[in-house]
Design a protein around this motif. Structure first.
Motif, PDB file in Angstrom:
ATOM      1  N   LEU A 122       0.836  -1.206   0.000  1.00 28.57           N
ATOM      2  CA  LEU A 122       0.000   0.000   0.000  1.00 28.57           C
ATOM      3  C   LEU A 122       0.871   1.257   0.000  1.00 28.57           C
ATOM      4  O   LEU A 122       0.608   2.218  -0.738  1.00 28.57           O
ATOM      5  N   ILE A 123       1.906   1.247   0.827  1.00 26.98           N
ATOM      6  CA  ILE A 123       2.828   2.390   0.896  1.00 26.98           C
ATOM      7  C   ILE A 123       3.554   2.588  -0.436  1.00 26.98           C
ATOM      8  O   ILE A 123       3.678   3.714  -0.937  1.00 26.98           O
ATOM      9  N   ILE A 124       4.002   1.487  -1.042  1.00 25.50           N
ATOM     10  CA  ILE A 124       4.720   1.565  -2.317  1.00 25.50           C
ATOM     11  C   ILE A 124       3.829   2.162  -3.412  1.00 25.50           C
ATOM     12  O   ILE A 124       4.244   3.066  -4.143  1.00 25.50           O
ATOM     13  N   PHE A 125       2.585   1.692  -3.514  1.00 23.88           N
ATOM     14  CA  PHE A 125       1.668   2.209  -4.533  1.00 23.88           C
ATOM     15  C   PHE A 125       1.337   3.676  -4.291  1.00 23.88           C
ATOM     16  O   PHE A 125       1.250   4.473  -5.234  1.00 23.88           O
ATOM     17  N   THR A 126       1.146   4.042  -3.026  1.00 21.84           N
ATOM     18  CA  THR A 126       0.774   5.419  -2.702  1.00 21.84           C
ATOM     19  C   THR A 126       1.872   6.405  -3.080  1.00 21.84           C
ATOM     20  O   THR A 126       1.605   7.459  -3.682  1.00 21.84           O
ATOM     21  N   PHE A 127       3.121   6.068  -2.756  1.00 22.29           N
ATOM     22  CA  PHE A 127       4.219   7.009  -3.000  1.00 22.29           C
ATOM     23  C   PHE A 127       4.753   6.954  -4.430  1.00 22.29           C
ATOM     24  O   PHE A 127       5.331   7.938  -4.907  1.00 22.29           O
ATOM     25  N   THR A 128       4.556   5.840  -5.130  1.00 22.17           N
ATOM     26  CA  THR A 128       5.022   5.772  -6.527  1.00 22.17           C
ATOM     27  C   THR A 128       4.026   6.414  -7.489  1.00 22.17           C
ATOM     28  O   THR A 128       4.423   6.987  -8.509  1.00 22.17           O
ATOM     29  N   THR A 129       2.738   6.338  -7.160  1.00 23.31           N
ATOM     30  CA  THR A 129       1.722   6.923  -8.046  1.00 23.31           C
ATOM     31  C   THR A 129       1.318   8.322  -7.613  1.00 23.31           C
ATOM     32  O   THR A 129       0.758   9.085  -8.407  1.00 23.31           O
ATOM     33  N   GLY A 130       1.555   8.658  -6.343  1.00 24.59           N
ATOM     34  CA  GLY A 130       1.164   9.970  -5.835  1.00 24.59           C
ATOM     35  C   GLY A 130      -0.289  10.045  -5.436  1.00 24.59           C
ATOM     36  O   GLY A 130      -0.772  11.100  -5.013  1.00 24.59           O
ATOM     37  N   GLU A 131      -1.016   8.915  -5.543  1.00 19.93           N
ATOM     38  CA  GLU A 131      -2.428   8.871  -5.174  1.00 19.93           C
ATOM     39  C   GLU A 131      -2.662   7.716  -4.205  1.00 19.93           C
ATOM     40  O   GLU A 131      -2.156   6.607  -4.429  1.00 19.93           O
ATOM     41  N   PRO A 132      -3.428   7.954  -3.133  1.00 17.07           N
ATOM     42  CA  PRO A 132      -3.692   6.867  -2.182  1.00 17.07           C
ATOM     43  C   PRO A 132      -4.622   5.817  -2.783  1.00 17.07           C
ATOM     44  O   PRO A 132      -5.543   6.148  -3.542  1.00 17.07           O
ATOM     45  N   VAL A 133      -4.363   4.564  -2.454  1.00 16.84           N
ATOM     46  CA  VAL A 133      -5.241   3.473  -2.910  1.00 16.84           C
ATOM     47  C   VAL A 133      -6.600   3.606  -2.243  1.00 16.84           C
ATOM     48  O   VAL A 133      -7.645   3.453  -2.871  1.00 16.84           O
ATOM     49  N   TYR A 134      -6.576   3.924  -0.953  1.00 14.60           N
ATOM     50  CA  TYR A 134      -7.798   4.199  -0.191  1.00 14.60           C
ATOM     51  C   TYR A 134      -7.683   5.611   0.375  1.00 14.60           C
ATOM     52  O   TYR A 134      -6.606   6.019   0.845  1.00 14.60           O
ATOM     53  N   SER A 135      -8.771   6.342   0.360  1.00 10.56           N
ATOM     54  CA  SER A 135      -8.742   7.745   0.789  1.00 10.56           C
ATOM     55  C   SER A 135      -8.337   7.902   2.248  1.00 10.56           C
ATOM     56  O   SER A 135      -7.840   8.958   2.660  1.00 10.56           O
ATOM     57  N   THR A 136      -8.560   6.858   3.060  1.00 11.69           N
ATOM     58  CA  THR A 136      -8.227   6.937   4.478  1.00 11.69           C
ATOM     59  C   THR A 136      -6.737   6.701   4.745  1.00 11.69           C
ATOM     60  O   THR A 136      -6.227   7.058   5.809  1.00 11.69           O
ATOM     61  N   PHE A 137      -6.033   6.112   3.760  1.00  6.68           N
ATOM     62  CA  PHE A 137      -4.615   5.807   3.941  1.00  6.68           C
ATOM     63  C   PHE A 137      -3.768   6.700   3.027  1.00  6.68           C
ATOM     64  O   PHE A 137      -3.249   6.256   1.999  1.00  6.68           O
ATOM     65  N   THR A 138      -3.644   7.970   3.425  1.00  8.72           N
ATOM     66  CA  THR A 138      -2.885   8.920   2.614  1.00  8.72           C
ATOM     67  C   THR A 138      -1.404   8.961   3.005  1.00  8.72           C
ATOM     68  O   THR A 138      -0.575   9.435   2.237  1.00  8.72           O
TER      69      THR A 138
END
Length: 261
Positions: free
Chosen positions: A161-177
């Protein structure tokens, strides 16, 4: 010789193996077919990315892997039996967590019924239904002290989840920014929820399977040969002492066969 004492991952409940086999095959067909059909419109890269990104898909994949494995699993190995039982516990716990989270926070009962709503309910509830059905018929035993081991995969998901969030710049889930303190609160809440789900799996075991958290005592001192062991359904491979006795019994039987020939 003292009695062997160890935790066993198998109960002594009578199992209808034909019924269990049918349930496993049908559950596998339904879960796996739905999983691939639901993602049929995606390209293969999108299919892989979505499978990695969303916890719901982790539940579907884990359930599929477990059910397919159980169709073919045949082993008296204590280590393999323990692994399968813990995988079963993980799958049921994860599906409990996904279902609870979906119906508590995401499900909208006021929405009119549609194919989209049906698929959403299916994704978040049917895997739990089928894995609970399979578990209610098998002879696996879940233990409270194994719950910490089950956290390996959920914690691995948070890394993804952390990898996807920081590589794409968008959170997978809105609660996990991962930008404020609330993300940490939600992570702690998710970890707590998984623990509750793992306990629910054990409570289901106690209620439905009548298998309580316990340890067996098995007297293996009277085992004289491997044939007797293999045909005695009350004897299980549970610990190193049992395995040592089994190996000795096998050697004795081979020696007797050689002498007779």
């Amino acid at each position: 010789m003292k009695e062997a004492k160890a935790k066993t991952y198998l109960s002594k409940s009578k199992i209808n193996y034909k019924c269990l086999g049918i349930v496993r095959i049908l559950s596998t067909i339904i879960v796996v077919t739905h999983y691939f059909l639901y993602n049929a419109v995606d390209t293969f890269p999108e299919f892989l990315i979505n499978t990695m990104k969303y916890l719901t898909y982790w539940g579907l994949v884990s359930s599929s892997v477990y059910l397919i494995q159980m169709i073919f699993a045949r082993s008296n190995s204590r280590i393999l039996t323990g692994y399968i039982a813990m995988l079963n516990h993980y799958v049921v716990s994860l599906n409990f967590m996904i279902t609870l989270f979906y119906f508590a926070l995401l499900f909208d009962a006021n929405k009119p019924f549609s194919i989209t709503l049906y698929l959403s309910i299916f994704n978040h509830f049917i895997p739990l239904l089928f894995t609970l059905l399979e578990f209610s018929l098998n002879n696996h035993v879940f233990y409270f002290n194994n719950i910490p081991k089950l956290y390996v995969l959920p914690l691995s998901y948070f890394v993804v989840l952390i990898i996807f969030t920081f590589t794409t710049g968008e959170p997978v889930y809105s609660t996990f920014t991962f930008e404020d303190i609330f993300t940490l609160v939600y992570i702690i809440a998710a970890i707590f929820l998984f623990g509750i789900s793992s306990i629910l799996a054990i409570l289901f075991q106690m209620a439905i399977k009548s298998c309580t958290y316990h340890k067996y005592k098995e007297d293996t001192s009277k085992i004289e040969n491997y044939t007797e062991l293999a045909t005695n359904k009350n004897i299980e491979f549970k610990n190193d002492k049992t395995v040592e006795i089994v190996d000795k019994a096998q050697k004795n039987e081979k020696t007797n066969l050689t002498e007779n020939n």
